[in-house]
Design a protein around this motif. Structure first.
Motif, short mmCIF file in Angstrom:
data_model
loop_
_atom_site.label_atom_id
_atom_site.label_comp_id
_atom_site.label_asym_id
_atom_site.label_seq_id
_atom_site.Cartn_x
_atom_site.Cartn_y
_atom_site.Cartn_z
N GLU A 93 0.84 -1.21 0.00
CA GLU A 93 0.00 0.00 0.00
C GLU A 93 0.87 1.26 0.00
N ALA A 126 -4.83 -0.75 -5.57
CA ALA A 126 -6.07 -1.49 -5.37
C ALA A 126 -6.30 -2.48 -6.52
N TRP A 166 -12.16 -4.38 -4.42
CA TRP A 166 -10.85 -3.84 -4.80
C TRP A 166 -10.86 -3.34 -6.24
N ALA A 208 -12.58 -0.04 -6.25
CA ALA A 208 -11.71 1.01 -5.71
C ALA A 208 -10.68 1.44 -6.75
N TYR A 247 -12.74 0.67 -0.49
CA TYR A 247 -11.54 0.26 0.26
C TYR A 247 -11.94 -0.33 1.61
#
Length: 408
Positions: free
Chosen positions: A289, A305, A346, A349, A362
């Motif tokens: 991330e 994502a 995901w 997102a 998320y």
């Protein structure tokens, strides 16, 4: 009838001279020592007096031992500098012959032993035996230090703690209490010491990879467990120390670990191994991330994502394709369904038009991570069921906190 002593003054008898005749006799009593010549008289005319010598012959002293011969013998016995011992033996024989000294046997013995030693050295160099001997010597010299630790060893630090400089360790059984457990080693190369900063950086990077290979069940690494590095120092580098040792230890220096943290192919069942391999790949994707929040860099977060969505779909397919033992098949199937739902979030997102939409998907996607379905599946497989406590700003490190660097 007594015979009176001869007339004239009496001379005292010399206690160190020959005995003087006493009483009557054919010779008049005379003091010892050479006398003025007198004319012979009587029947003994022409017979000289016997003269006793007062001197003595000195005792015979032995010849000295040649010092070079002694040195030649010592070097020959010790097999140290055999070429020098051989030369000294030859020099000693020459000196003994000229000076009349003793020690020819020692000179010959030293020369012979040195010749044998020289032959052995030549043979060792030709076959590489000398190099093997030196490597063995270095290993022996560090046999009781932390450098002798290998993957899977558990140890205690005598009189110290793992949180400080470590000079020696005692290996112990991992089943009992211990201060540290080795989960990997990293060899270092190079002729000169690379410096403290470079060694620390390499230790942190390499140990992080080895950590998940050794302890695949990351849920077993509680917040009380930290990662430490036993690294070479500039001084130990000169003695051949070329190894970083990656260690699990308790965050509290006064506390110990009990039991091994090892969970890999050597300790896991086939089902446990397949499950952890799939879930750890997904965890690796989550750990990537971005450091910047979506408000600061929405594009980077959307790209991440998308990567997580791909990893989720791939690992769900791996779990679905594995044949599980009875009792674990249904919990794993339920987990695969949840992973499918998370994958859709995901993906949503990754295409979010704004920050609010991104965080909406998320949060929903993250609700499936380490959720109830995961706990149930782990329980069925006999794995740890307590979810780890993630740090708010974690970047994929140990659950225990920052890595610690230690010198040895």
């Amino acid at each position: 009838m007594s015979i009176p002593p001869p007339s004239g003054p009496q001379q005292p008898q010399d206690p160190y001279g020959p005995p003087q005749p006493q009483g009557p006799g054919p010779y008049p009593q005379q003091p010892y020592g050479p006398q003025a010549p007198q004319a012979p008289q009587g029947p003994y005319a022409g017979a000289p007096y016997a003269v006793w010598g007062q001197g003595y012959l000195p005792l015979n002293r032995p010849a000295p031992v040649n010092g070079v011969a002694i040195a030649a013998l010592v070097l020959g016995v010790l097999c140290f500098l055999p070429a020098v011992g051989l030369v000294l033996g030859i020099v000693a024989l020459v000196q003994i012959r000229k000076r009349g000294e003793r020690g020819s046997g020692m000179a010959i013995g030293g020369a012979v032993l040195s010749s044998l030693g020289l032959a052995l050295w030549v043979l060792a160099l030709a076959t590489g035996g000398a190099s093997s001997f030196w490597e063995g010597f270095k290993e022996g010299a560090r046999g009781t230090s932390s450098l002798s630790l290998v993957k899977g060893d558990c140890f205690d630090v005598p009189g110290d703690s793992v949180g400080g400089d470590v000079y020696d360790v005692d290996t112990v059984d991992c089943a009992g209490e211990h201060e540290g457990e080795v989960f990997g080693t990293v060899p270092l190369t190079g002729g000169s010491y690379p410096g403290d900063d470079r060694v620390a950086d390499e230790a942190e990077d390499e140990c992080r990879t080895l950590e998940t290979e050794y302890a695949m069940d990351t849920w077993a690494l509680t917040e009380e467990i930290d990662v430490y590095h036993l690294t070479p120092t500039r001084e130990s580098w000169e003695w051949g120390d070329r190894q970083i040792v990656c260690v699990f230890a308790h965050t509290d220096e006064r506390s110990s670990l009990t039991g091994s943290l090892r969970s890999d192919a050597t300790t896991l069942t086939a089902d446990q191994l397949a499950f952890l391999e799939a879930m750890n790949v997904l965890d690796d994707a989550l750990y990537e991330e971005p450091e910047d929040y979506a408000e600061e860099d929405l594009d980077a977060n959307r790209a991440w994502a998308g990567d997580v969505a791909d990893a989720t779909a791939e690992q769900a397919a791996v779990l679905d394709g594995h044949t599980w033992r009875t009792g674990a098949d249904e919990p794993v199937a339920a987990l695969v369904k949840d992973m499918g739902k998370a994958g859709k979030e995901w993906t949503a997102a990754s295409t979010a038009a704004d920050v609010d939409t991104f965080y909406e998907h998320y949060d929903t996607a993250y609700s499936y991570v380490d959720g109830a379905a995961t706990v149930t599946a782990r329980n069925a497989l006999g794995l740890v069921t307590r979810p780890p406590a993630y740090e708010e700003d974690s970047e994929g490190g140990s659950a225990g906190g920052d890595d610690g660097g230690l010198d040895v």
